[in-house]
Design a protein around this motif. Structure first.
Motif, PDB file in Angstrom:
ATOM      1  N   CYS A  12     -13.539 -27.388   7.163  1.00 45.55           N
ATOM      2  CA  CYS A  12     -14.087 -26.336   8.030  1.00 45.55           C
ATOM      3  C   CYS A  12     -15.591 -26.474   8.260  1.00 45.55           C
ATOM      4  CB  CYS A  12     -13.781 -24.960   7.458  1.00 45.55           C
ATOM      5  SG  CYS A  12     -12.073 -24.437   7.724  1.00 45.55           S
ATOM      6  N   GLY A  13     -16.246 -27.327   7.497  1.00 47.87           N
ATOM      7  CA  GLY A  13     -17.667 -27.557   7.723  1.00 47.87           C
ATOM      8  C   GLY A  13     -18.597 -26.905   6.718  1.00 47.87           C
ATOM      9  N   LYS A  14     -18.118 -26.724   5.498  1.00 51.11           N
ATOM     10  CA  LYS A  14     -18.978 -26.145   4.457  1.00 51.11           C
ATOM     11  C   LYS A  14     -20.222 -26.984   4.229  1.00 51.11           C
ATOM     12  CE  LYS A  14     -15.693 -26.162   1.386  1.00 51.11           C
ATOM     13  NZ  LYS A  14     -14.589 -26.573   2.289  1.00 51.11           N
ATOM     14  N   SER A  15     -20.072 -28.298   4.271  1.00 47.36           N
ATOM     15  CA  SER A  15     -21.209 -29.185   4.009  1.00 47.36           C
ATOM     16  C   SER A  15     -22.310 -29.026   5.048  1.00 47.36           C
ATOM     17  CB  SER A  15     -20.744 -30.643   3.954  1.00 47.36           C
ATOM     18  OG  SER A  15     -19.859 -30.851   2.876  1.00 47.36           O
ATOM     19  N   ALA A  16     -21.921 -28.792   6.306  1.00 45.31           N
ATOM     20  CA  ALA A  16     -22.918 -28.602   7.360  1.00 45.31           C
ATOM     21  C   ALA A  16     -23.727 -27.339   7.110  1.00 45.31           C
ATOM     22  CB  ALA A  16     -22.231 -28.533   8.723  1.00 45.31           C
ATOM     23  N   VAL A  17     -23.049 -26.275   6.693  1.00 46.41           N
ATOM     24  CA  VAL A  17     -23.743 -25.025   6.391  1.00 46.41           C
ATOM     25  C   VAL A  17     -24.608 -25.193   5.152  1.00 46.41           C
ATOM     26  CG1 VAL A  17     -23.415 -22.606   5.733  1.00 46.41           C
ATOM     27  CG2 VAL A  17     -21.980 -23.633   7.511  1.00 46.41           C
ATOM     28  N   SER A  18     -24.083 -25.860   4.148  1.00 48.73           N
ATOM     29  CA  SER A  18     -24.846 -26.119   2.918  1.00 48.73           C
ATOM     30  C   SER A  18     -26.109 -26.918   3.219  1.00 48.73           C
ATOM     31  CB  SER A  18     -23.962 -26.870   1.924  1.00 48.73           C
ATOM     32  OG  SER A  18     -24.670 -27.178   0.751  1.00 48.73           O
ATOM     33  N   PHE A  19     -25.986 -27.925   4.077  1.00 49.30           N
ATOM     34  CA  PHE A  19     -27.129 -28.763   4.442  1.00 49.30           C
ATOM     35  C   PHE A  19     -28.209 -27.927   5.127  1.00 49.30           C
ATOM     36  CE2 PHE A  19     -29.303 -31.661   7.452  1.00 49.30           C
ATOM     37  CZ  PHE A  19     -29.832 -32.556   6.540  1.00 49.30           C
ATOM     38  N   GLU A  20     -27.793 -27.021   5.991  1.00 54.91           N
ATOM     39  CA  GLU A  20     -28.758 -26.167   6.686  1.00 54.91           C
ATOM     40  C   GLU A  20     -29.447 -25.219   5.708  1.00 54.91           C
ATOM     41  OE1 GLU A  20     -31.002 -24.919   9.897  1.00 54.91           O
ATOM     42  OE2 GLU A  20     -29.687 -26.663   9.652  1.00 54.91           O
ATOM     43  N   ASN A 177     -17.787 -22.017  12.800  1.00 59.43           N
ATOM     44  CA  ASN A 177     -18.180 -23.415  12.995  1.00 59.43           C
ATOM     45  C   ASN A 177     -17.291 -24.108  14.030  1.00 59.43           C
ATOM     46  OD1 ASN A 177     -19.838 -25.664  12.347  1.00 59.43           O
ATOM     47  ND2 ASN A 177     -18.262 -26.455  10.964  1.00 59.43           N
ATOM     48  N   LYS A 178     -16.744 -23.331  14.974  1.00 61.75           N
ATOM     49  CA  LYS A 178     -15.798 -23.881  15.948  1.00 61.75           C
ATOM     50  C   LYS A 178     -16.492 -24.692  17.043  1.00 61.75           C
ATOM     51  CE  LYS A 178     -12.524 -21.096  17.374  1.00 61.75           C
ATOM     52  NZ  LYS A 178     -11.860 -19.854  17.876  1.00 61.75           N
ATOM     53  N   LYS A 179     -17.763 -24.418  17.280  1.00 62.55           N
ATOM     54  CA  LYS A 179     -18.425 -25.068  18.403  1.00 62.55           C
ATOM     55  C   LYS A 179     -19.417 -26.114  17.913  1.00 62.55           C
ATOM     56  CE  LYS A 179     -17.353 -21.465  21.669  1.00 62.55           C
ATOM     57  NZ  LYS A 179     -17.816 -20.601  22.780  1.00 62.55           N
ATOM     58  N   ASN A 180     -20.632 -26.125  18.445  1.00 63.98           N
ATOM     59  CA  ASN A 180     -21.568 -27.209  18.112  1.00 63.98           C
ATOM     60  C   ASN A 180     -22.445 -26.850  16.919  1.00 63.98           C
ATOM     61  OD1 ASN A 180     -24.032 -25.788  19.156  1.00 63.98           O
ATOM     62  ND2 ASN A 180     -22.899 -25.931  21.075  1.00 63.98           N
ATOM     63  N   ILE A 181     -23.039 -27.881  16.338  1.00 63.20           N
ATOM     64  CA  ILE A 181     -23.832 -27.713  15.129  1.00 63.20           C
ATOM     65  C   ILE A 181     -25.058 -26.841  15.376  1.00 63.20           C
ATOM     66  CG2 ILE A 181     -25.140 -29.840  15.499  1.00 63.20           C
ATOM     67  CD1 ILE A 181     -23.968 -28.336  12.120  1.00 63.20           C
ATOM     68  N   ALA A 182     -25.596 -26.870  16.596  1.00 63.77           N
ATOM     69  CA  ALA A 182     -26.766 -26.046  16.901  1.00 63.77           C
ATOM     70  C   ALA A 182     -26.430 -24.569  16.760  1.00 63.77           C
ATOM     71  CB  ALA A 182     -27.275 -26.354  18.312  1.00 63.77           C
ATOM     72  N   ARG A 183     -25.253 -24.193  17.223  1.00 60.41           N
ATOM     73  CA  ARG A 183     -24.835 -22.800  17.113  1.00 60.41           C
ATOM     74  C   ARG A 183     -24.582 -22.420  15.663  1.00 60.41           C
ATOM     75  NH1 ARG A 183     -20.448 -20.002  21.169  1.00 60.41           N
ATOM     76  NH2 ARG A 183     -20.906 -17.845  20.619  1.00 60.41           N
ATOM     77  N   THR A 184     -24.030 -23.337  14.901  1.00 59.68           N
ATOM     78  CA  THR A 184     -23.814 -23.091  13.477  1.00 59.68           C
ATOM     79  C   THR A 184     -25.148 -22.886  12.773  1.00 59.68           C
ATOM     80  OG1 THR A 184     -21.767 -24.382  13.469  1.00 59.68           O
ATOM     81  CG2 THR A 184     -22.856 -24.049  11.349  1.00 59.68           C
ATOM     82  N   ARG A 185     -26.117 -23.732  13.070  1.00 65.75           N
ATOM     83  CA  ARG A 185     -27.438 -23.592  12.455  1.00 65.75           C
ATOM     84  C   ARG A 185     -28.065 -22.244  12.781  1.00 65.75           C
ATOM     85  NH1 ARG A 185     -29.361 -29.565  14.451  1.00 65.75           N
ATOM     86  NH2 ARG A 185     -28.462 -30.778  12.722  1.00 65.75           N
ATOM     87  N   LYS A 186     -27.898 -21.811  14.012  1.00 59.22           N
ATOM     88  CA  LYS A 186     -28.464 -20.530  14.431  1.00 59.22           C
ATOM     89  C   LYS A 186     -27.859 -19.385  13.628  1.00 59.22           C
ATOM     90  CE  LYS A 186     -29.281 -17.750  18.590  1.00 59.22           C
ATOM     91  NZ  LYS A 186     -29.059 -17.667  20.063  1.00 59.22           N
ATOM     92  N   GLN A 187     -26.563 -19.441  13.413  1.00 60.98           N
ATOM     93  CA  GLN A 187     -25.897 -18.410  12.621  1.00 60.98           C
ATOM     94  C   GLN A 187     -26.397 -18.398  11.182  1.00 60.98           C
ATOM     95  OE1 GLN A 187     -21.468 -18.161  13.288  1.00 60.98           O
ATOM     96  NE2 GLN A 187     -21.910 -19.959  14.533  1.00 60.98           N
ATOM     97  N   VAL A 188     -26.549 -19.580  10.605  1.00 65.48           N
ATOM     98  CA  VAL A 188     -27.009 -19.674   9.224  1.00 65.48           C
ATOM     99  C   VAL A 188     -28.397 -19.064   9.085  1.00 65.48           C
ATOM    100  CG1 VAL A 188     -27.694 -21.270   7.393  1.00 65.48           C
ATOM    101  CG2 VAL A 188     -25.590 -21.690   8.686  1.00 65.48           C
ATOM    102  N   ARG A 189     -29.284 -19.412   9.998  1.00 65.87           N
ATOM    103  CA  ARG A 189     -30.645 -18.892   9.933  1.00 65.87           C
ATOM    104  C   ARG A 189     -30.669 -17.375  10.112  1.00 65.87           C
ATOM    105  NH1 ARG A 189     -34.819 -22.722  10.545  1.00 65.87           N
ATOM    106  NH2 ARG A 189     -34.001 -24.855  10.576  1.00 65.87           N
ATOM    107  N   SER A 201     -16.894  -8.971   9.406  1.00 63.13           N
ATOM    108  CA  SER A 201     -17.079  -9.216  10.837  1.00 63.13           C
ATOM    109  C   SER A 201     -17.378 -10.680  11.071  1.00 63.13           C
ATOM    110  CB  SER A 201     -18.233  -8.376  11.388  1.00 63.13           C
ATOM    111  OG  SER A 201     -17.998  -6.999  11.219  1.00 63.13           O
ATOM    112  N   PHE A 202     -16.838 -11.220  12.152  1.00 65.67           N
ATOM    113  CA  PHE A 202     -17.138 -12.600  12.477  1.00 65.67           C
ATOM    114  C   PHE A 202     -18.547 -12.704  13.025  1.00 65.67           C
ATOM    115  CE2 PHE A 202     -13.340 -15.005  11.832  1.00 65.67           C
ATOM    116  CZ  PHE A 202     -12.348 -14.052  11.807  1.00 65.67           C
ATOM    117  N   VAL A 203     -19.170 -13.831  12.760  1.00 65.37           N
ATOM    118  CA  VAL A 203     -20.496 -14.120  13.262  1.00 65.37           C
ATOM    119  C   VAL A 203     -20.334 -15.108  14.419  1.00 65.37           C
ATOM    120  CG1 VAL A 203     -22.758 -15.051  12.709  1.00 65.37           C
ATOM    121  CG2 VAL A 203     -21.468 -13.798  10.973  1.00 65.37           C
TER     122      VAL A 203
END
Length: 204
Positions: A12-20, A177-189, A201-203
């Motif tokens: 699901c992309g845990k590593s991408a979120v962890s990296f951010e 994390n369904k779309k692009n990494i830029a959007r995922t990064r924005k959510q994390v921040r 609630s979904f982000v």
């Protein structure tokens, strides 16, 4: 110190979120990495696995055959339960040691990445639990591509874990994390800055 438990289904992309989060100053412990170290030939779980399953799980290079172990874990619930019973106490101690060290070092944000966080009952360790989410079809596709599995094998692995909708209901923050990494990064921040509503609630 803010303590975050980061979880989510396989692929699901845990590593991408962890990296951010790491880029934003968090200190990370990846429980999968700890598990892999424990399963090395000199690791604490290597001999335990061999004694339980037999020498056929050892490859010619002397390491455990992760493909064989994966087939065992994801197709035999009783063996998966046994593995969890021997591994989780050791991993829990590793997580506690990590958090104690973070507190002693004055770390501001500590993150423990745990695939089976709720299944293991580790909720009490964290101030917040973040779940990473993708659609099921996308999850299957990613897993097939990443691990070179058949669709049936991928589905078996996914079905062995808590359903994503249930996991997201239990989490404090959900990263889509369904779309692009830029959007995922924005959510994390945004989530880290506390600008998102906490709760079920979904982000987006």
């Amino acid at each position: 110190m803010l303590i975050i438990g980061l979880t989510g289904g396989i692929a699901c992309g845990k590593s991408a979120v962890s990296f951010e989060l790491k880029k934003l100053g968090a200190k990370i412990l990846d429980i999968d990495t700890v598990t892999h170290e424990l399963l090395e030939p000199e690791g604490r779980l290597f001999d335990t696995y061999v004694q339980h399953f037999g020498k056929y799980i050892v490859s010619g290079d002397g390491n455990l055959n992760k493909k064989i172990i994966g087939e065992i874990i994801f197709n035999h619930p009783e063996e998966r339960a046994w593995i969890n019973s021997v591994a989780h106490p050791i991993l829990l101690n590793a997580a506690r040691d990590f958090l104690e060290n973070c507190a002693a070092e004055g770390v501001e944000i500590a993150v423990v990445e745990v695939p089976l966080l709720f299944e293991a009952g580790w909720e009490h360790l964290f101030d917040e639990i973040w779940a990473v989410y993708v659609g099921r079809a996308q999850q299957i596709w990613r897993l097939v591509q990443r691990d070179n599995l058949s669709q049936q094998q991928a589905i078996a692995r996914i079905n062995s874990q808590m359903p994503q909708d249930k996991l997201c209901e239990l989490a404090d923050v959900v990263i889509n994390n369904k779309k692009n990494i830029a959007r995922t990064r924005k959510q994390v921040r945004a989530a880290l800055n506390g600008r998102l509503v906490r709760g079920r609630s979904f982000v987006y």
